[in-house]
Design a protein around this motif. Structure first.
Motif, PDB file in Angstrom:
ATOM      1  N   VAL A   1      -0.307  12.225   3.401  1.00 50.90           N
ATOM      2  CA  VAL A   1      -1.463  12.162   2.514  1.00 50.90           C
ATOM      3  C   VAL A   1      -1.801  10.711   2.191  1.00 50.90           C
ATOM      4  N   LEU A   2      -0.791   9.893   1.933  1.00 49.68           N
ATOM      5  CA  LEU A   2      -1.043   8.484   1.614  1.00 49.68           C
ATOM      6  C   LEU A   2      -1.631   7.732   2.810  1.00 49.68           C
ATOM      7  N   MET A   3      -1.071   7.940   3.992  1.00 50.05           N
ATOM      8  CA  MET A   3      -1.609   7.249   5.173  1.00 50.05           C
ATOM      9  C   MET A   3      -3.039   7.698   5.472  1.00 50.05           C
ATOM     10  N   GLY A   4      -3.290   8.970   5.318  1.00 48.35           N
ATOM     11  CA  GLY A   4      -4.651   9.450   5.540  1.00 48.35           C
ATOM     12  C   GLY A   4      -5.632   8.861   4.546  1.00 48.35           C
ATOM     13  N   ALA A   5      -5.230   8.782   3.279  1.00 45.84           N
ATOM     14  CA  ALA A   5      -6.113   8.212   2.252  1.00 45.84           C
ATOM     15  C   ALA A   5      -6.362   6.726   2.504  1.00 45.84           C
ATOM     16  N   VAL A   6      -5.327   5.993   2.907  1.00 45.46           N
ATOM     17  CA  VAL A   6      -5.501   4.565   3.196  1.00 45.46           C
ATOM     18  C   VAL A   6      -6.409   4.376   4.406  1.00 45.46           C
ATOM     19  N   MET A   7      -6.289   5.212   5.414  1.00 43.57           N
ATOM     20  CA  MET A   7      -7.165   5.092   6.584  1.00 43.57           C
ATOM     21  C   MET A   7      -8.614   5.392   6.225  1.00 43.57           C
ATOM     22  N   ILE A   8      -8.847   6.354   5.350  1.00 43.61           N
ATOM     23  CA  ILE A   8     -10.211   6.636   4.904  1.00 43.61           C
ATOM     24  C   ILE A   8     -10.779   5.423   4.163  1.00 43.61           C
ATOM     25  N   VAL A   9      -9.971   4.818   3.304  1.00 43.47           N
ATOM     26  CA  VAL A   9     -10.424   3.633   2.569  1.00 43.47           C
ATOM     27  C   VAL A   9     -10.708   2.477   3.531  1.00 43.47           C
ATOM     28  N   LEU A  10      -9.883   2.303   4.557  1.00 44.61           N
ATOM     29  CA  LEU A  10     -10.124   1.233   5.531  1.00 44.61           C
ATOM     30  C   LEU A  10     -11.407   1.469   6.324  1.00 44.61           C
ATOM     31  N   GLY A  11     -11.686   2.714   6.674  1.00 44.90           N
ATOM     32  CA  GLY A  11     -12.934   3.019   7.368  1.00 44.90           C
ATOM     33  C   GLY A  11     -14.153   2.733   6.499  1.00 44.90           C
ATOM     34  N   LEU A  12     -14.066   3.088   5.219  1.00 44.72           N
ATOM     35  CA  LEU A  12     -15.166   2.795   4.302  1.00 44.72           C
ATOM     36  C   LEU A  12     -15.292   1.301   4.045  1.00 44.72           C
ATOM     37  N   THR A  13     -14.167   0.596   4.048  1.00 41.62           N
ATOM     38  CA  THR A  13     -14.209  -0.861   3.896  1.00 41.62           C
ATOM     39  C   THR A  13     -14.957  -1.504   5.053  1.00 41.62           C
ATOM     40  N   ALA A  14     -14.731  -1.023   6.244  1.00 41.40           N
ATOM     41  CA  ALA A  14     -15.443  -1.570   7.403  1.00 41.40           C
ATOM     42  C   ALA A  14     -16.943  -1.324   7.286  1.00 41.40           C
ATOM     43  N   TRP A  15     -17.342  -0.201   6.715  1.00 37.18           N
ATOM     44  CA  TRP A  15     -18.759   0.084   6.554  1.00 37.18           C
ATOM     45  C   TRP A  15     -19.408  -0.780   5.488  1.00 37.18           C
ATOM     46  N   PHE A  16     -18.758  -0.906   4.343  1.00 33.62           N
ATOM     47  CA  PHE A  16     -19.407  -1.546   3.202  1.00 33.62           C
ATOM     48  C   PHE A  16     -19.021  -3.005   3.013  1.00 33.62           C
ATOM     49  N   SER A  17     -18.062  -3.500   3.777  1.00 37.24           N
ATOM     50  CA  SER A  17     -17.709  -4.920   3.765  1.00 37.24           C
ATOM     51  C   SER A  17     -17.368  -5.340   5.192  1.00 37.24           C
ATOM     52  N   PRO A  18     -18.387  -5.503   6.033  1.00 31.20           N
ATOM     53  CA  PRO A  18     -18.146  -5.792   7.447  1.00 31.20           C
ATOM     54  C   PRO A  18     -17.367  -7.082   7.685  1.00 31.20           C
ATOM     55  N   ALA A  19     -17.348  -7.985   6.724  1.00 28.78           N
ATOM     56  CA  ALA A  19     -16.599  -9.228   6.909  1.00 28.78           C
ATOM     57  C   ALA A  19     -15.094  -8.967   6.979  1.00 28.78           C
ATOM     58  N   GLN A  20     -14.646  -7.849   6.445  1.00 29.19           N
ATOM     59  CA  GLN A  20     -13.218  -7.507   6.437  1.00 29.19           C
ATOM     60  C   GLN A  20     -12.820  -6.632   7.619  1.00 29.19           C
ATOM     61  N   ARG A  21     -13.680  -6.527   8.614  1.00 28.08           N
ATOM     62  CA  ARG A  21     -13.452  -5.607   9.730  1.00 28.08           C
ATOM     63  C   ARG A  21     -12.216  -5.939  10.539  1.00 28.08           C
ATOM     64  N   GLY A  22     -11.886  -7.207  10.698  1.00 28.44           N
ATOM     65  CA  GLY A  22     -10.720  -7.596  11.498  1.00 28.44           C
ATOM     66  C   GLY A  22      -9.426  -7.097  10.872  1.00 28.44           C
ATOM     67  N   LEU A  23      -9.269  -7.367   9.580  1.00 28.12           N
ATOM     68  CA  LEU A  23      -8.077  -6.907   8.872  1.00 28.12           C
ATOM     69  C   LEU A  23      -8.022  -5.387   8.824  1.00 28.12           C
ATOM     70  N   ALA A  24      -9.163  -4.763   8.558  1.00 27.89           N
ATOM     71  CA  ALA A  24      -9.200  -3.301   8.501  1.00 27.89           C
ATOM     72  C   ALA A  24      -8.855  -2.685   9.851  1.00 27.89           C
ATOM     73  N   GLY A  25      -9.319  -3.296  10.935  1.00 28.85           N
ATOM     74  CA  GLY A  25      -9.017  -2.777  12.268  1.00 28.85           C
ATOM     75  C   GLY A  25      -7.542  -2.873  12.615  1.00 28.85           C
ATOM     76  N   VAL A  26      -6.926  -4.009  12.288  1.00 25.31           N
ATOM     77  CA  VAL A  26      -5.495  -4.178  12.572  1.00 25.31           C
ATOM     78  C   VAL A  26      -4.666  -3.222  11.728  1.00 25.31           C
ATOM     79  N   LEU A  27      -4.981  -3.125  10.431  1.00 25.13           N
ATOM     80  CA  LEU A  27      -4.227  -2.217   9.565  1.00 25.13           C
ATOM     81  C   LEU A  27      -4.406  -0.759   9.980  1.00 25.13           C
ATOM     82  N   THR A  28      -5.600  -0.401  10.398  1.00 15.20           N
ATOM     83  CA  THR A  28      -5.839   0.965  10.854  1.00 15.20           C
ATOM     84  C   THR A  28      -4.982   1.289  12.070  1.00 15.20           C
ATOM     85  N   THR A  29      -4.911   0.367  13.010  1.00 16.90           N
ATOM     86  CA  THR A  29      -4.108   0.597  14.210  1.00 16.90           C
ATOM     87  C   THR A  29      -2.630   0.716  13.858  1.00 16.90           C
ATOM     88  N   LEU A  30      -2.143  -0.138  12.970  1.00 18.12           N
ATOM     89  CA  LEU A  30      -0.734  -0.076  12.562  1.00 18.12           C
ATOM     90  C   LEU A  30      -0.420   1.227  11.834  1.00 18.12           C
TER      91      LEU A  30
END
Length: 140
Positions: free
Chosen positions: A53-82
């Motif tokens: 549940v925690l990993m799923g919630a964090v991945m949802i937040v990272l996906g929304l971060t990429a949408w609403f703060s595109p400047a953070q896409r690199g960090l969000a992409g790496v964290l999502t993959t990990l």
């Protein structure tokens, strides 16, 4: 009005890693929802469902971060993959491999996305090397 709304949606989509964020949100939802079962099953599962549940919630937040703060896409992409790779071990084989594959795809798309730029005008042509300007103004 419909065309302008469609154009605004297209412009919003092009200004951010839309598909990477979408795949990441889907992966997070898939990983998060699978361990949510009836209460009797959850009690038998114990603390094993909490990381899912925690990993799923964090991945949802990272996906929304990429949408609403595109400047953070690199960090969000790496964290999502990990997190997707960690979900393979900690969360029902990463949502029976579907969540992990969607997470890796979404993380890669977020990391690789570049902002859309308008085409710049071509540079001015350089003068030909045979043209010679006489400093005294004589014509050839």
């Amino acid at each position: 009005m419909l065309l302008s709304r469609r154009g605004r949606c297209r412009q919003w989509r092009r200004g951010r890693p839309f598909w990477g964020g979408l795949f990441t949100v889907l992966a997070g939802a898939w990983i998060c929802v699978l361990p949510l079962a009836p209460l009797k099953v959850m009690l038998q599962q114990g603390v094993a469902g909490i990381p899912s549940v925690l990993m799923g919630a964090v991945m949802i937040v990272l996906g929304l971060t990429a949408w609403f703060s595109p400047a953070q896409r690199g960090l969000a992409g790496v964290l999502t993959t990990l997190i997707a790779m960690a979900a393979l071990v900690l969360s029902n084989l990463g949502g029976f491999l579907i969540g992990t594959l969607l997470g890796i795809l979404g993380g890669g798309l977020m990391f690789a996305w570049q902002p859309f730029r308008e085409a710049s005008p071509p540079p001015a042509p350089l003068p030909s090397p045979t043209a010679h300007q006489d400093p005294q103004g004589a014509q050839p």
